[in-house]
Design a protein around this motif. Structure first.
Motif, short mmCIF file in Angstrom:
data_model
loop_
_atom_site.label_atom_id
_atom_site.label_comp_id
_atom_site.label_asym_id
_atom_site.label_seq_id
_atom_site.Cartn_x
_atom_site.Cartn_y
_atom_site.Cartn_z
N VAL A 16 13.63 2.09 5.98
CA VAL A 16 13.06 1.63 7.25
C VAL A 16 12.70 2.90 8.03
O VAL A 16 13.55 3.76 8.26
CB VAL A 16 14.07 0.79 8.05
CG1 VAL A 16 13.50 0.44 9.42
CG2 VAL A 16 14.42 -0.47 7.28
N VAL A 17 11.43 3.02 8.40
CA VAL A 17 10.98 4.17 9.18
C VAL A 17 11.42 3.94 10.62
O VAL A 17 11.01 2.99 11.25
CB VAL A 17 9.45 4.36 9.08
CG1 VAL A 17 9.01 5.58 9.88
CG2 VAL A 17 9.01 4.47 7.63
N LYS A 35 3.50 -4.23 -2.07
CA LYS A 35 3.12 -3.78 -3.42
C LYS A 35 1.94 -2.82 -3.40
O LYS A 35 1.47 -2.38 -4.43
CB LYS A 35 2.80 -4.98 -4.31
CG LYS A 35 4.03 -5.82 -4.59
CD LYS A 35 3.77 -6.85 -5.65
CE LYS A 35 5.06 -7.63 -5.87
NZ LYS A 35 5.17 -8.17 -7.20
N ASP A 36 1.49 -2.46 -2.18
CA ASP A 36 0.34 -1.57 -2.05
C ASP A 36 0.76 -0.12 -1.93
O ASP A 36 1.67 0.21 -1.16
CB ASP A 36 -0.48 -1.93 -0.80
CG ASP A 36 -1.04 -3.35 -0.86
OD1 ASP A 36 -1.41 -3.79 -1.97
OD2 ASP A 36 -1.09 -4.01 0.18
N VAL A 75 3.36 5.49 6.54
CA VAL A 75 3.98 4.28 7.08
C VAL A 75 4.50 4.63 8.48
O VAL A 75 5.14 5.66 8.67
CB VAL A 75 5.14 3.79 6.18
CG1 VAL A 75 5.82 2.57 6.79
CG2 VAL A 75 4.64 3.48 4.78
N GLU A 76 4.20 3.77 9.45
CA GLU A 76 4.58 4.01 10.83
C GLU A 76 5.97 3.44 11.14
O GLU A 76 6.47 2.58 10.44
CB GLU A 76 3.55 3.39 11.77
CG GLU A 76 2.18 4.03 11.66
CD GLU A 76 1.15 3.38 12.56
OE1 GLU A 76 1.43 2.30 13.15
OE2 GLU A 76 0.06 3.95 12.69
N ALA A 77 6.53 3.93 12.25
CA ALA A 77 7.86 3.50 12.70
C ALA A 77 7.94 1.99 12.83
O ALA A 77 6.98 1.34 13.21
CB ALA A 77 8.17 4.16 14.05
N GLY A 78 9.11 1.45 12.49
CA GLY A 78 9.34 0.02 12.59
C GLY A 78 9.01 -0.74 11.32
O GLY A 78 9.25 -1.93 11.23
N ASN A 79 8.47 -0.05 10.30
CA ASN A 79 8.09 -0.69 9.05
C ASN A 79 9.00 -0.27 7.90
O ASN A 79 9.59 0.81 7.92
CB ASN A 79 6.64 -0.35 8.70
CG ASN A 79 5.66 -0.96 9.68
OD1 ASN A 79 5.57 -2.18 9.78
ND2 ASN A 79 4.94 -0.13 10.40
N CYS A 111 9.38 0.47 3.69
CA CYS A 111 8.56 0.95 2.58
C CYS A 111 9.46 1.30 1.41
O CYS A 111 10.67 1.33 1.53
CB CYS A 111 7.72 2.16 3.00
SG CYS A 111 8.69 3.56 3.58
N GLY A 112 8.82 1.56 0.27
CA GLY A 112 9.53 1.98 -0.93
C GLY A 112 9.09 3.39 -1.29
O GLY A 112 7.90 3.69 -1.29
N LEU A 113 10.05 4.25 -1.59
CA LEU A 113 9.77 5.64 -1.93
C LEU A 113 10.21 5.94 -3.36
O LEU A 113 11.24 5.45 -3.81
CB LEU A 113 10.54 6.59 -1.01
CG LEU A 113 10.38 6.43 0.49
CD1 LEU A 113 11.30 7.40 1.20
CD2 LEU A 113 8.96 6.67 0.90
#
Length: 109
Positions: free
Chosen positions: A23-24, A57-58, A63-67, A69-71
């Motif tokens: 989570v950013v 899946k994209d 990625v901005e704060a509050g989102n 993501c997968g690293l």
């Protein structure tokens, strides 16, 4: 960001890839940035490069704060849930000398 989940995906040939759910928390997480890992207030890894950054899946570049993501990192790292990630850009400067040999600008990396 903070490491939330660790996903293991089995690929052809039995190879396992680890995807880290994050989570950013503030700012922007940039795929081209370098990363450091902070565990319990101590830096345990630095200079890590991403191999992949996904939002759902994209594949994405940032990625901005509050989102969420997968690293996926270029080298194998054993993260623990709750590890903090910090991304940063490394600046480069060049040495420029004048014709009399005096330093005009220093190269740093």
């Amino acid at each position: 960001g903070t490491i939330g989940q660790v996903y293991e995906i089995k690929r052809k040939g039995g190879r396992i890839e680890r995807i880290y759910g994050v989570v950013v928390e503030n700012g922007i997480l940039d795929k081209s940035a370098l990363f450091r890992v902070v565990r319990k207030g101590e830096v345990i890894e630095e200079g890590l490069e991403l191999d992949g950054l996904k939002r759902f899946k994209d594949s994405v570049e940032m990625v901005e704060a509050g989102n969420e993501c997968g690293l996926q990192f270029k080298r194998k790292i054993l993260f623990e849930k709750g590890d903090k990630l910090q991304c940063y850009q490394q600046e480069e400067k060049a040495n420029l000398f004048s014709h009399d040999g005096t330093l005009r600008y220093a190269y740093e990396k």
